[in-house]
Design a protein around this motif. Structure first.
Motif, PDB file in Angstrom:
ATOM      1  N   GLU A 110       0.832  -1.198   0.000  1.00  0.00           N
ATOM      2  CA  GLU A 110       0.000   0.000   0.000  1.00  0.00           C
ATOM      3  C   GLU A 110       0.872   1.256   0.000  1.00  0.00           C
ATOM      4  O   GLU A 110       0.509   2.271  -0.575  1.00  0.00           O
ATOM      5  CB  GLU A 110      -0.937   0.011   1.210  1.00  0.00           C
ATOM      6  N   ILE A 111       2.046   1.169   0.639  1.00  0.00           N
ATOM      7  CA  ILE A 111       2.965   2.303   0.639  1.00  0.00           C
ATOM      8  C   ILE A 111       3.425   2.601  -0.787  1.00  0.00           C
ATOM      9  O   ILE A 111       3.443   3.755  -1.224  1.00  0.00           O
ATOM     10  CB  ILE A 111       4.187   2.022   1.544  1.00  0.00           C
ATOM     11  N   ALA A 112       3.790   1.551  -1.516  1.00  0.00           N
ATOM     12  CA  ALA A 112       4.231   1.731  -2.904  1.00  0.00           C
ATOM     13  C   ALA A 112       3.114   2.307  -3.759  1.00  0.00           C
ATOM     14  O   ALA A 112       3.333   3.224  -4.574  1.00  0.00           O
ATOM     15  CB  ALA A 112       4.709   0.392  -3.478  1.00  0.00           C
ATOM     16  N   THR A 113       1.909   1.806  -3.571  1.00  0.00           N
ATOM     17  CA  THR A 113       0.757   2.319  -4.320  1.00  0.00           C
ATOM     18  C   THR A 113       0.510   3.788  -3.997  1.00  0.00           C
ATOM     19  O   THR A 113       0.254   4.608  -4.901  1.00  0.00           O
ATOM     20  CB  THR A 113      -0.503   1.508  -3.978  1.00  0.00           C
ATOM     21  N   ALA A 114       0.614   4.130  -2.712  1.00  0.00           N
ATOM     22  CA  ALA A 114       0.385   5.517  -2.291  1.00  0.00           C
ATOM     23  C   ALA A 114       1.437   6.451  -2.885  1.00  0.00           C
ATOM     24  O   ALA A 114       1.119   7.564  -3.328  1.00  0.00           O
ATOM     25  CB  ALA A 114       0.402   5.605  -0.765  1.00  0.00           C
ATOM     26  N   ILE A 115       2.694   6.011  -2.904  1.00  0.00           N
ATOM     27  CA  ILE A 115       3.767   6.837  -3.479  1.00  0.00           C
ATOM     28  C   ILE A 115       3.484   7.127  -4.954  1.00  0.00           C
ATOM     29  O   ILE A 115       3.603   8.269  -5.413  1.00  0.00           O
ATOM     30  CB  ILE A 115       5.131   6.129  -3.320  1.00  0.00           C
ATOM     31  N   ARG A 116       3.096   6.101  -5.688  1.00  0.00           N
ATOM     32  CA  ARG A 116       2.807   6.288  -7.123  1.00  0.00           C
ATOM     33  C   ARG A 116       1.610   7.224  -7.316  1.00  0.00           C
ATOM     34  O   ARG A 116       1.583   8.036  -8.243  1.00  0.00           O
ATOM     35  CB  ARG A 116       2.545   4.933  -7.771  1.00  0.00           C
TER      36      ARG A 116
END
Length: 210
Positions: A110-116
């Protein structure tokens, strides 16, 4: 490649995030900071597209650091990754310019998704935060008292709650003692409190300081 700066005062947390993000083909950690001051240094250096920032920093709160970052580089997305539950801070920080708010218990993906998401200029809103925002729109009278504070009032409140004097706050925020005293009076009035000790108790009880 999205360049990410990690701001957290725990080295082990930064190491874990760096390891996870390095496994993503489109993400690169371009800098790390363990304090608000170091975070601002990274902003000035300019080698960052998204800032991933904790709220608990040793020299100043994440709220104050966010305000300082936005003053210097308004377009830089700042994604908050905090140990505090969403109910404590999320809506306040989103109103003050954060691009998203995640609890540290979230899934790493979810962190990676949020960053993108925030890199593309959008807000990242979790279902829990969306519910808080919806409740705020539908029933503003149910806001916690501290959520009614302006950005400056909130900064002064948190500094007072941590035991700083009016003079020290004035120096740190480049304001006059009279102006800080005025903010203090407004904060006490809005929170229906009378003393600095009561401000500290309120902040601790609501999870705004540790």
């Amino acid at each position: 490649m999205i360049r990410i700066a990690i701001v957290d005062d725990h080295a082990i947390v930064r190491a874990g995030l760096r390891q996870f993000l390095s496994e993503q083909v489109d993400l690169r950690v371009s800098g790390e900071a363990s304090s608000g001051r170091e975070a601002l240094d990274l902003v000035r250096a300019g080698d960052v597209d998204v800032m991933l920032m904790d709220l608990s920093l040793p020299d100043q709160s994440g709220v104050e650091t966010l305000a300082a970052i936005k003053a210097r580089k308004p377009e830089l997305p700042v994604l908050i990754l905090s140990g505090f539950p969403e109910t404590h801070y999320a809506t306040t920080l989103l109103r003050q310019g954060a691009s998203g708010y995640l609890n540290k218990e979230c899934d790493p993906e979810e962190i990676a998704t949020a960053i993108r998401t925030v890199f593309r200029g959008r807000k990242y809103i979790t279902p829990a935060v969306a519910e808080l925002l919806a409740e705020g729109l539908g029933a503003p009278v149910d806001q916690a008292p501290h959520e009614t504070l302006s950005e400056r009032e909130l900064q002064v409140f948190l500094r007072l709650a941590r035991g700083e004097t009016v003079g020290h706050i004035a120096d740190g925020m480049s304001l006059s003692v009279k102006t800080v005293s005025t903010y203090r009076s407004r904060v006490l009035e809005k929170l229906a409190l009378n003393t600095n000790s009561e401000l500290t108790y309120y902040a601790l009880k609501n999870g705004l300081i540790e």
